[in-house]
Scaffold this motif. Structure first.
Motif, PDB file in Angstrom:
ATOM      1  N   SER A 178       0.840  -1.191   0.000  1.00 49.57           N
ATOM      2  CA  SER A 178       0.000   0.000   0.000  1.00 49.57           C
ATOM      3  C   SER A 178       0.888   1.259   0.000  1.00 49.57           C
ATOM      4  O   SER A 178       1.959   1.259  -0.601  1.00 49.57           O
ATOM      5  N   TYR A 179       0.471   2.300   0.705  1.00 43.95           N
ATOM      6  CA  TYR A 179       1.252   3.551   0.679  1.00 43.95           C
ATOM      7  C   TYR A 179       2.522   3.464   1.513  1.00 43.95           C
ATOM      8  O   TYR A 179       3.354   4.386   1.494  1.00 43.95           O
ATOM      9  N   TRP A 180       2.717   2.354   2.234  1.00 41.84           N
ATOM     10  CA  TRP A 180       3.946   2.193   3.016  1.00 41.84           C
ATOM     11  C   TRP A 180       5.170   2.035   2.125  1.00 41.84           C
ATOM     12  O   TRP A 180       6.309   2.119   2.602  1.00 41.84           O
ATOM     13  N   SER A 181       4.951   1.819   0.816  1.00 40.55           N
ATOM     14  CA  SER A 181       6.109   1.764  -0.087  1.00 40.55           C
ATOM     15  C   SER A 181       6.785   3.119  -0.194  1.00 40.55           C
ATOM     16  O   SER A 181       7.895   3.232  -0.713  1.00 40.55           O
ATOM     17  N   SER A 182       6.144   4.182   0.306  1.00 41.53           N
ATOM     18  CA  SER A 182       6.770   5.508   0.320  1.00 41.53           C
ATOM     19  C   SER A 182       7.776   5.637   1.466  1.00 41.53           C
ATOM     20  O   SER A 182       8.518   6.618   1.539  1.00 41.53           O
ATOM     21  N   TRP A 183       7.812   4.662   2.344  1.00 40.70           N
ATOM     22  CA  TRP A 183       8.587   4.693   3.599  1.00 40.70           C
ATOM     23  C   TRP A 183       9.856   3.870   3.423  1.00 40.70           C
ATOM     24  O   TRP A 183       9.799   2.665   3.224  1.00 40.70           O
ATOM     25  N   SER A 184      11.007   4.508   3.524  1.00 42.02           N
ATOM     26  CA  SER A 184      12.263   3.811   3.229  1.00 42.02           C
ATOM     27  C   SER A 184      12.740   2.902   4.360  1.00 42.02           C
ATOM     28  O   SER A 184      13.557   2.009   4.135  1.00 42.02           O
ATOM     29  N   THR A 185      12.226   3.087   5.568  1.00 43.93           N
ATOM     30  CA  THR A 185      12.744   2.354   6.734  1.00 43.93           C
ATOM     31  C   THR A 185      12.655   0.843   6.589  1.00 43.93           C
ATOM     32  O   THR A 185      13.467   0.107   7.139  1.00 43.93           O
ATOM     33  N   GLY A 186      11.689   0.345   5.831  1.00 48.33           N
ATOM     34  CA  GLY A 186      11.546  -1.102   5.673  1.00 48.33           C
ATOM     35  C   GLY A 186      12.449  -1.723   4.627  1.00 48.33           C
ATOM     36  O   GLY A 186      12.443  -2.947   4.443  1.00 48.33           O
ATOM     37  N   LEU A 194       6.195  18.992   1.933  1.00 43.70           N
ATOM     38  CA  LEU A 194       5.500  17.796   2.383  1.00 43.70           C
ATOM     39  C   LEU A 194       4.379  17.360   1.436  1.00 43.70           C
ATOM     40  O   LEU A 194       4.284  16.183   1.062  1.00 43.70           O
ATOM     41  N   PHE A 195       3.532  18.296   1.054  1.00 36.91           N
ATOM     42  CA  PHE A 195       2.372  17.923   0.238  1.00 36.91           C
ATOM     43  C   PHE A 195       2.738  17.692  -1.226  1.00 36.91           C
ATOM     44  O   PHE A 195       2.059  16.920  -1.918  1.00 36.91           O
ATOM     45  N   ASN A 196       3.810  18.315  -1.683  1.00 40.57           N
ATOM     46  CA  ASN A 196       4.300  17.998  -3.017  1.00 40.57           C
ATOM     47  C   ASN A 196       4.868  16.579  -3.038  1.00 40.57           C
ATOM     48  O   ASN A 196       4.666  15.829  -3.999  1.00 40.57           O
ATOM     49  N   ALA A 197       5.568  16.209  -1.949  1.00 35.91           N
ATOM     50  CA  ALA A 197       6.180  14.879  -1.868  1.00 35.91           C
ATOM     51  C   ALA A 197       5.123  13.781  -1.920  1.00 35.91           C
ATOM     52  O   ALA A 197       5.217  12.854  -2.736  1.00 35.91           O
ATOM     53  N   PHE A 198       4.101  13.887  -1.052  1.00 34.27           N
ATOM     54  CA  PHE A 198       3.123  12.810  -0.943  1.00 34.27           C
ATOM     55  C   PHE A 198       1.870  13.020  -1.794  1.00 34.27           C
ATOM     56  O   PHE A 198       1.103  12.085  -1.995  1.00 34.27           O
ATOM     57  N   GLY A 199       1.703  14.243  -2.298  1.00 36.98           N
ATOM     58  CA  GLY A 199       0.552  14.504  -3.140  1.00 36.98           C
ATOM     59  C   GLY A 199       0.859  14.466  -4.624  1.00 36.98           C
ATOM     60  O   GLY A 199      -0.044  14.284  -5.450  1.00 36.98           O
ATOM     61  N   PRO A 242       2.562   9.542  -5.573  1.00 38.39           N
ATOM     62  CA  PRO A 242       1.549   8.930  -6.453  1.00 38.39           C
ATOM     63  C   PRO A 242       1.996   8.910  -7.911  1.00 38.39           C
ATOM     64  O   PRO A 242       1.574   8.038  -8.676  1.00 38.39           O
ATOM     65  N   GLY A 243       2.881   9.850  -8.290  1.00 38.80           N
ATOM     66  CA  GLY A 243       3.419   9.836  -9.650  1.00 38.80           C
ATOM     67  C   GLY A 243       4.272   8.608  -9.905  1.00 38.80           C
ATOM     68  O   GLY A 243       4.237   8.030 -11.005  1.00 38.80           O
ATOM     69  N   ILE A 244       5.007   8.174  -8.882  1.00 39.52           N
ATOM     70  CA  ILE A 244       5.836   6.965  -8.993  1.00 39.52           C
ATOM     71  C   ILE A 244       4.940   5.738  -9.186  1.00 39.52           C
ATOM     72  O   ILE A 244       5.215   4.873 -10.025  1.00 39.52           O
ATOM     73  N   ILE A 245       3.872   5.666  -8.408  1.00 35.59           N
ATOM     74  CA  ILE A 245       2.929   4.544  -8.536  1.00 35.59           C
ATOM     75  C   ILE A 245       2.233   4.598  -9.893  1.00 35.59           C
ATOM     76  O   ILE A 245       1.976   3.558 -10.519  1.00 35.59           O
ATOM     77  N   CYS A 246       1.946   5.801 -10.357  1.00 35.65           N
ATOM     78  CA  CYS A 246       1.307   5.963 -11.664  1.00 35.65           C
ATOM     79  C   CYS A 246       2.217   5.464 -12.786  1.00 35.65           C
ATOM     80  O   CYS A 246       1.749   4.885 -13.773  1.00 35.65           O
ATOM     81  N   ASP A 247       3.523   5.673 -12.626  1.00 36.87           N
ATOM     82  CA  ASP A 247       4.482   5.162 -13.623  1.00 36.87           C
ATOM     83  C   ASP A 247       4.424   3.645 -13.708  1.00 36.87           C
ATOM     84  O   ASP A 247       4.543   3.065 -14.795  1.00 36.87           O
ATOM     85  N   LEU A 248       4.239   2.991 -12.575  1.00 31.25           N
ATOM     86  CA  LEU A 248       4.113   1.529 -12.571  1.00 31.25           C
ATOM     87  C   LEU A 248       2.879   1.108 -13.355  1.00 31.25           C
ATOM     88  O   LEU A 248       2.895   0.113 -14.080  1.00 31.25           O
ATOM     89  N   LEU A 249       1.807   1.870 -13.211  1.00 34.32           N
ATOM     90  CA  LEU A 249       0.579   1.575 -13.947  1.00 34.32           C
ATOM     91  C   LEU A 249       0.777   1.789 -15.444  1.00 34.32           C
ATOM     92  O   LEU A 249       0.384   0.939 -16.262  1.00 34.32           O
ATOM     93  N   ARG A 250       1.391   2.904 -15.812  1.00 37.99           N
ATOM     94  CA  ARG A 250       1.594   3.214 -17.233  1.00 37.99           C
ATOM     95  C   ARG A 250       2.468   2.164 -17.916  1.00 37.99           C
ATOM     96  O   ARG A 250       2.278   1.849 -19.088  1.00 37.99           O
ATOM     97  N   ASN A 251       3.419   1.630 -17.152  1.00 38.00           N
ATOM     98  CA  ASN A 251       4.310   0.603 -17.698  1.00 38.00           C
ATOM     99  C   ASN A 251       3.715  -0.802 -17.599  1.00 38.00           C
ATOM    100  O   ASN A 251       4.380  -1.786 -17.919  1.00 38.00           O
ATOM    101  N   LYS A 252       2.481  -0.868 -17.101  1.00 36.82           N
ATOM    102  CA  LYS A 252       1.748  -2.134 -16.959  1.00 36.82           C
ATOM    103  C   LYS A 252       2.423  -3.107 -15.999  1.00 36.82           C
ATOM    104  O   LYS A 252       2.318  -4.322 -16.132  1.00 36.82           O
ATOM    105  N   ASP A 253       3.131  -2.528 -15.020  1.00 32.62           N
ATOM    106  CA  ASP A 253       3.750  -3.346 -13.977  1.00 32.62           C
ATOM    107  C   ASP A 253       2.749  -3.696 -12.886  1.00 32.62           C
ATOM    108  O   ASP A 253       2.924  -4.673 -12.160  1.00 32.62           O
TER     109      ASP A 253
END
Length: 340
Positions: A145-153, A212-217, A221-232
C-alpha cells in the motif's frame, strides 16, 4: 574480513543525538562481528559528529564511514554502493535496533539465501506482526500500500542492487523506490511485519525541510502511476494504493493545516499539490471528519472517566441544594483528561 552476511546501512547528516544510540543498539546485540558490517554515510557538515565517530570506530573494526555528496535523501543509495554484505538492510539514523533483531535478520538471510525472495520489513505498521507472501509484483505493491513511500523497511540482496545500472537517476524524495520497484519478475515477494526497530523521539531536531504535500501529493503517487503506465501493476492496485495514500494525506492535512501543529516541513502550495491526483476539498473534508471522530472519542472517554471517578469517589460526594457534586480529586482528574 570475509564477506559479511548483512550490511546495515545508515545514511545521516551527522545528528549525534540519533546516530550513536542507534550504533549502541546494534553493538549491544552480542552478534559475531564477522557476520555483519555497519556502513555510515554522512552528507552533513558536523565536525563534532565526525570526531566522536572516529573515537567510536576504534572499538569496532566492522564499522565504516564514508562521505557522501548526495543531497538530502540521495545519500541513501550512496550508502548501498559502499556495502559489501550478501544482504543489505537500511537503518534510519533515528531507529534503534531492538534486542534480538540483528540475530533475526541473520537467521532470515540464512533461511532464504538459496531462494532469495524480495522482502520488505514493515516493522509492525500493518498491525499484524505477521509474514505475508506474494507470487506477483502487483500483489506485493498492493500489499505494501502507501507504506512503499517509507524507506525504513528497505532490505534487499546485494546482487539485486548491483543489477541496477550505475548511471540510474534516483528520485530525489523517494530514492529507495528505484530499488524497491526494480525487481518485477520474482517468484516470491515477502512482507515481514515483525517489530525489529524502535524510533527515537524527534525532540527539537527538525525531521525534514522538504515540501511535504508535493512529496506525498505529487511525487509519490506519480511513482505509482508510472508503474501503472508501464503495466507493472493493475489499475485496481493503483487505485488501492492511491486511495490509501489519500487517507494518509488527510492525516497530514489535519495535523499541519487544520490544527497547525509546528513542523519543519515546507507546506507552501499545498492546495495545488493536492489537486494533481486528488481534490484538496476531498482531503480537507476527510481531515475534518477525522477531527470530529477524535472529538467524539474524547467526549466518550471523558464521560467514562467521569462515571468511574464518581464510583471511586462515592464516599466523597457532597449534597448541595438537592443536587450532588464530585469531590475535588475526581474533578481534577476529569479536568486533566479534557486537556490531555
Amino acid at each position: 574480513m570475509s564477506q559479511p552476511l548483512i550490511s546495515l546501512c545508515i545514511p545521516t547528516n551527522g545528528v549525534i543525538e540519533w546516530v550513536f544510540p542507534v550504533l549502541d543498539s546494534i553493538y549491544s546485540q552480542n552478534v559475531d562481528n564477522e557476520l555483519f558490517e555497519v556502513v555510515v554515510t554522512d552528507n552533513g557538515n558536523n565536525a563534532e559528529f565526525k570526531a566522536k565517530f572516529d573515537e567510536y570506530q576504534k572499538n569496532h573494526e566492522n564499522l565504516f564511514y564514508f562521505r557522501s555528496s548526495g543531497y538530502e535523501f540521495l545519500s541513501e543509495p550512496d550508502s548501498y554502493k559502499n556495502a559489501k554484505g550478501l544482504f543489505i538492510k537500511f537503518i534510519n539514523h533515528r531507529t534503534k535496533v531492538v534486542p534480538g533483531a540483528l540475530e533475526y535478520f541473520i537467521n532470515w538471510i540464512n533461511e532464504n539465501k538459496e531462494e532469495k525472495p524480495f522482502v520488505y520489513f514493515t516493522n509492525g505498521v500493518l498491525a499484524k506482526e505477521k509474514t505475508f507472501e506474494f507470487n506477483s509484483f502487483d500483489g506485493f505493491v498492493r500489499g505494501l500500500s502507501y507504506w512503499s513511500s517509507w524507506s525504513t523497511g528497505m532490505a534487499f540482496w546485494k546482487e539485486d542492487f548491483d543489477s541496477i545500472p550505475k548511471d540510474t537517476v534516483y528520485n530525489f524524495l523517494f530514492p529507495h523506490t528505484t530499488i524497491l520497484f526494480s525487481q518485477k519478475n520474482r517468484k516470491k515477494y515477502v512482507i515481514d511485519d515483525k517489530i525489529l526497530l524502535d524510533e527515537i523521539p524527534q525532540g527539537k531536531i527538525p525531521k525534514g525541510r522538504y515540501n511535504l504535500f508535493n512529496a506525498f501529493g505529487v511525487e509519490y503517487p506519480g511513482i505509482i502511476c508510472d508503474l501503472l503506465r508501464n503495466k507493472d501493476i493493475t489499475p485496481e492496485t493503483f487505485v488501492c494504493v492511491k486511495n490509501a495514500n489519500r487517507t494518509f494525506l488527510s492525516t497530514l492535512y489535519l495535523d499541519y493545516i487544520i490544527l497547525k501543529r509546528k513542523c519543519s516541513y515546507d507546506l507552501s502550495g499545498y492546495k495545488e499539490s493536492l489537486r494533481v491526483f486528488y481534490s484538496d476539498k476531498e482531503i480537507r473534508n476527510e481531515g475534518l471528519i477525522k477531527l470530529l471522530i477524535k472529538i467524539i472519542k474524547r467526549i466518550i472517554f471523558v464521560k467514562k472517566i467521569k462515571v468511574v471517578e464518581t464510583i471511586m469517589n462515592k464516599k466523597k460526594i457532597k449534597k448541595i441544594g438537592g443536587g450532588y457534586r464530585l469531590g475535588h480529586k475526581s474533578a481534577e482528574i476529569i479536568s486533566f483528561r479534557l486537556v490531555a
